[in-house]
Design a protein around this motif. Structure first.
Motif, PDB file in Angstrom:
ATOM      1  N   GLY A   8       0.720  -1.101  -0.044  1.00 28.75           N
ATOM      2  CA  GLY A   8      -0.041  -0.035   0.125  1.00 28.75           C
ATOM      3  C   GLY A   8       0.732   1.335  -0.009  1.00 28.75           C
ATOM      4  N   TYR A   9       0.298   2.226  -0.340  1.00 25.61           N
ATOM      5  CA  TYR A   9       0.915   3.660  -0.155  1.00 25.61           C
ATOM      6  C   TYR A   9       1.148   4.334   1.039  1.00 25.61           C
ATOM      7  CZ  TYR A   9       2.029   8.640  -1.723  1.00 25.61           C
ATOM      8  OH  TYR A   9       2.491   9.675  -2.017  1.00 25.61           O
ATOM      9  N   ARG A  10       2.458   4.352   1.353  1.00 23.02           N
ATOM     10  CA  ARG A  10       2.882   4.969   2.457  1.00 23.02           C
ATOM     11  C   ARG A  10       3.931   5.992   2.377  1.00 23.02           C
ATOM     12  NH1 ARG A  10       3.409   0.226   7.090  1.00 23.02           N
ATOM     13  NH2 ARG A  10       1.461  -0.841   6.826  1.00 23.02           N
ATOM     14  N   PRO A  11       3.727   7.073   2.124  1.00 28.19           N
ATOM     15  CA  PRO A  11       4.566   8.244   1.741  1.00 28.19           C
ATOM     16  C   PRO A  11       5.532   8.539   3.056  1.00 28.19           C
ATOM     17  CG  PRO A  11       2.619   9.271   1.986  1.00 28.19           C
ATOM     18  CD  PRO A  11       2.272   7.796   2.315  1.00 28.19           C
ATOM     19  N   GLY A  12       6.468   9.220   2.981  1.00 30.21           N
ATOM     20  CA  GLY A  12       7.164   9.835   4.136  1.00 30.21           C
ATOM     21  C   GLY A  12       6.332  10.974   4.603  1.00 30.21           C
ATOM     22  N   LEU A  13       6.751  11.209   5.894  1.00 35.81           N
ATOM     23  CA  LEU A  13       5.925  12.357   6.933  1.00 35.81           C
ATOM     24  C   LEU A  13       5.988  13.558   6.039  1.00 35.81           C
ATOM     25  CD1 LEU A  13       7.166  11.316  10.376  1.00 35.81           C
ATOM     26  CD2 LEU A  13       5.224  10.628   9.055  1.00 35.81           C
ATOM     27  N   ASN A  14       6.726  13.763   5.685  1.00 25.39           N
ATOM     28  CA  ASN A  14       6.917  15.347   4.882  1.00 25.39           C
ATOM     29  C   ASN A  14       6.402  15.399   3.537  1.00 25.39           C
ATOM     30  OD1 ASN A  14       7.390  16.499   7.446  1.00 25.39           O
ATOM     31  ND2 ASN A  14       9.698  16.104   6.792  1.00 25.39           N
ATOM     32  N   ALA A  15       5.957  14.252   2.945  1.00 20.65           N
ATOM     33  CA  ALA A  15       5.650  14.298   1.439  1.00 20.65           C
ATOM     34  C   ALA A  15       4.417  14.914   1.254  1.00 20.65           C
ATOM     35  CB  ALA A  15       5.461  12.996   0.848  1.00 20.65           C
ATOM     36  N   PRO A  16       4.018  15.497   0.000  1.00 24.08           N
ATOM     37  CA  PRO A  16       3.070  16.109  -0.499  1.00 24.08           C
ATOM     38  C   PRO A  16       1.881  15.034  -0.602  1.00 24.08           C
ATOM     39  CG  PRO A  16       4.611  16.611  -2.050  1.00 24.08           C
ATOM     40  CD  PRO A  16       5.070  15.706  -1.090  1.00 24.08           C
ATOM     41  N   ILE A  17       0.507  15.379  -0.336  1.00 27.29           N
ATOM     42  CA  ILE A  17      -0.532  14.573  -0.430  1.00 27.29           C
ATOM     43  C   ILE A  17      -0.598  13.743  -1.859  1.00 27.29           C
ATOM     44  CG2 ILE A  17      -2.987  14.238  -0.343  1.00 27.29           C
ATOM     45  CD1 ILE A  17      -2.947  16.669   1.564  1.00 27.29           C
ATOM     46  N   GLY A  18      -0.354  12.467  -1.862  1.00 22.12           N
ATOM     47  CA  GLY A  18      -0.417  11.787  -2.993  1.00 22.12           C
ATOM     48  C   GLY A  18       0.689  11.376  -3.859  1.00 22.12           C
ATOM     49  N   MET A  19       1.960  11.946  -3.507  1.00 28.94           N
ATOM     50  CA  MET A  19       3.162  11.788  -4.418  1.00 28.94           C
ATOM     51  C   MET A  19       4.420  11.826  -3.425  1.00 28.94           C
ATOM     52  SD  MET A  19       4.883  14.125  -7.399  1.00 28.94           S
ATOM     53  CE  MET A  19       6.463  14.603  -6.409  1.00 28.94           C
ATOM     54  N   SER A 141       7.168  27.344   0.731  1.00 31.99           N
ATOM     55  CA  SER A 141       7.252  28.561   0.076  1.00 31.99           C
ATOM     56  C   SER A 141       5.914  28.748  -0.410  1.00 31.99           C
ATOM     57  CB  SER A 141       8.199  28.665  -1.025  1.00 31.99           C
ATOM     58  OG  SER A 141       7.885  27.653  -2.301  1.00 31.99           O
ATOM     59  N   MET A 142       4.656  27.887  -0.435  1.00 27.70           N
ATOM     60  CA  MET A 142       3.432  28.101  -0.856  1.00 27.70           C
ATOM     61  C   MET A 142       2.691  27.223   0.241  1.00 27.70           C
ATOM     62  SD  MET A 142       3.644  27.629  -4.960  1.00 27.70           S
ATOM     63  CE  MET A 142       4.461  26.172  -5.033  1.00 27.70           C
ATOM     64  N   SER A 143       1.171  27.609  -0.138  1.00 26.48           N
ATOM     65  CA  SER A 143       0.343  26.841   0.608  1.00 26.48           C
ATOM     66  C   SER A 143       0.435  25.226   0.177  1.00 26.48           C
ATOM     67  CB  SER A 143      -1.062  27.287   0.293  1.00 26.48           C
ATOM     68  OG  SER A 143      -1.534  27.056  -0.980  1.00 26.48           O
ATOM     69  N   LEU A 144      -0.037  24.247   0.945  1.00 20.48           N
ATOM     70  CA  LEU A 144      -0.166  22.969   0.606  1.00 20.48           C
ATOM     71  C   LEU A 144      -0.985  22.695  -0.724  1.00 20.48           C
ATOM     72  CD1 LEU A 144       0.821  20.121   1.265  1.00 20.48           C
ATOM     73  CD2 LEU A 144      -1.088  19.875   2.646  1.00 20.48           C
ATOM     74  N   GLU A 145      -1.954  23.425  -0.814  1.00 17.92           N
ATOM     75  CA  GLU A 145      -2.901  23.148  -1.948  1.00 17.92           C
ATOM     76  C   GLU A 145      -2.120  23.511  -3.259  1.00 17.92           C
ATOM     77  OE1 GLU A 145      -7.156  24.769  -3.774  1.00 17.92           O
ATOM     78  OE2 GLU A 145      -6.448  25.252  -1.875  1.00 17.92           O
ATOM     79  N   ALA A 146      -1.490  24.763  -2.982  1.00 19.49           N
ATOM     80  CA  ALA A 146      -0.686  25.338  -4.396  1.00 19.49           C
ATOM     81  C   ALA A 146       0.509  24.437  -4.490  1.00 19.49           C
ATOM     82  CB  ALA A 146      -0.098  26.733  -3.903  1.00 19.49           C
ATOM     83  N   HIS A 147       1.104  23.934  -3.560  1.00 17.93           N
ATOM     84  CA  HIS A 147       2.334  22.924  -3.830  1.00 17.93           C
ATOM     85  C   HIS A 147       1.774  21.785  -4.440  1.00 17.93           C
ATOM     86  CE1 HIS A 147       5.780  20.593  -2.053  1.00 17.93           C
ATOM     87  NE2 HIS A 147       6.224  21.310  -2.878  1.00 17.93           N
ATOM     88  N   ASN A 148       0.719  20.986  -4.055  1.00 15.93           N
ATOM     89  CA  ASN A 148       0.286  19.759  -4.723  1.00 15.93           C
ATOM     90  C   ASN A 148      -0.287  19.991  -6.153  1.00 15.93           C
ATOM     91  OD1 ASN A 148       0.457  17.928  -2.687  1.00 15.93           O
ATOM     92  ND2 ASN A 148      -1.469  18.434  -1.760  1.00 15.93           N
ATOM     93  N   ARG A 149      -0.758  21.341  -6.338  1.00 17.20           N
ATOM     94  CA  ARG A 149      -1.036  21.765  -7.707  1.00 17.20           C
ATOM     95  C   ARG A 149       0.051  21.799  -8.559  1.00 17.20           C
ATOM     96  NH1 ARG A 149      -3.442  26.519  -6.918  1.00 17.20           N
ATOM     97  NH2 ARG A 149      -5.306  25.505  -6.154  1.00 17.20           N
ATOM     98  N   SER A 150       0.982  22.607  -8.181  1.00 18.38           N
ATOM     99  CA  SER A 150       2.629  22.731  -8.892  1.00 18.38           C
ATOM    100  C   SER A 150       2.892  21.255  -9.138  1.00 18.38           C
ATOM    101  CB  SER A 150       3.180  23.580  -8.204  1.00 18.38           C
ATOM    102  OG  SER A 150       4.628  23.557  -8.799  1.00 18.38           O
TER     103      SER A 150
END
Length: 283
Positions: A8-19, A141-150
């Motif tokens: 299953g998908y288990r990212p690092g603690l500081n990873a963005p949502i989904g990648m 440097s950006m909000s989490l939402e903006a970071h994920n979009r980028s």
């Protein structure tokens, strides 16, 4: 024979949502913490985009019974649900981008073999990777939402560059296209029904529409696509488990072991047990 480990998908603690992005050393550490043998068969529920550094040793990698060697500077894409095994990971080094299905809206179809870009394609892919890694590391440097979009945009650019370098066909279409819906339905129900007409009725299409859509996306008919998925799962179970042929037949939705054996032989040319013996090197 080692059985398949579902991962299953288990990212690092500081990873963005989904990648997430890891190197080969971190992969070995995570596998050790989770008790996963990287040389054994694994079936992850997320994408792996494996890149071998240009100055590294080649990486041997097996994906669904096909052995690949990813050369220095090369790439290999492993899709969710595929069974794969690493070779001597300690002899090489590189980067792995992992992401959950749905992280980006439309995935271009991955090349089925390792890609070794050359010339301007290599330069463009290297640049796309550097941009992705730099943005991945720049979390604050950006909000989490903006970071994920980028990151979604940058990952899409990298995948499109790789698809072009691998001479892959164009993207198969939006996630709600007839083929995409058929593909998801097959993954969910191929052990329940082997009839294209059943999928057509469930999805609200005609069987002819599904066949046209599947031919356009894969070059094979809907029935051929469905049968190939059943054969692949049969091979996985025959090689990576010790389940009896009759048990595998029931699991895959065949009425009798004889029907399963006839189906398998039609598509592979061997009986299920002959395939098992030869794949394990004892036949």
């Amino acid at each position: 024979m080692a059985e398949i480990t579902d991962v299953g998908y288990r990212p690092g603690l500081n990873a963005p949502i989904g990648m997430d992005v890891i190197d080969f050393t971190e992969l070995r550490s995570r596998a050790e913490r989770r008790g996963i043998a990287l040389a054994g068969p694994q079936r992850p529920d997320f994408h792996h985009l494996i890149h071998v550094d240009p100055d590294a040793e080649p990486l041997a990698h097996t994906v669904d019974f096909t052995e690949h060697v990813v050369p220095p500077g090369g790439w290999l894409w492993v899709r969710p649900g595929q069974v794969h095994q690493y070779g001597a990971l300690t002899r090489s080094h590189g980067t792995i981008v992992i992401w959950r299905p749905g992280f980006i809206t439309v995935d271009p179809p991955p090349p089925e073999t390792p890609v070794l870009p050359g010339g301007s394609a290599r330069d463009a892919i290297d640049l796309a990777l550097r941009h992705l890694l730099a943005d991945y590391a720049d979390l604050g440097s950006m909000s989490l939402e903006a970071h994920n979009r980028s990151l979604r945009m940058l990952l899409a650019v990298l995948l499109l560059r790789l698809a072009h370098a691998g001479a892959a066909p164009p993207p198969s279409g939006p996630a709600d296209s007839p083929f995409e819906r058929f593909q998801h339905a097959v993954e969910r129900d191929f052990t329940r029904t082997h009839r294209v007409a059943d999928y057509a009725a469930e999805l609200g299409y005609s069987a002819r529409t599904l066949t046209r859509a599947t031919l356009s996306a894969t070059g094979r008919s809907a029935k051929s696509y469905l049968d190939a998925r059943i054969v692949l799962e049969a091979k996985r179970l025959l090689v990576h488990t010790d389940r009896a042929s009759a048990d595998i037949a029931r699991h895959l939705g065949f009425t009798t072991p004889g029907d399963f054996s006839k189906f398998f032989r039609k598509h592979d040319g061997r009986t299920p047990l002959t395939f098992r013996a030869q794949a394990r090197g004892v036949g």
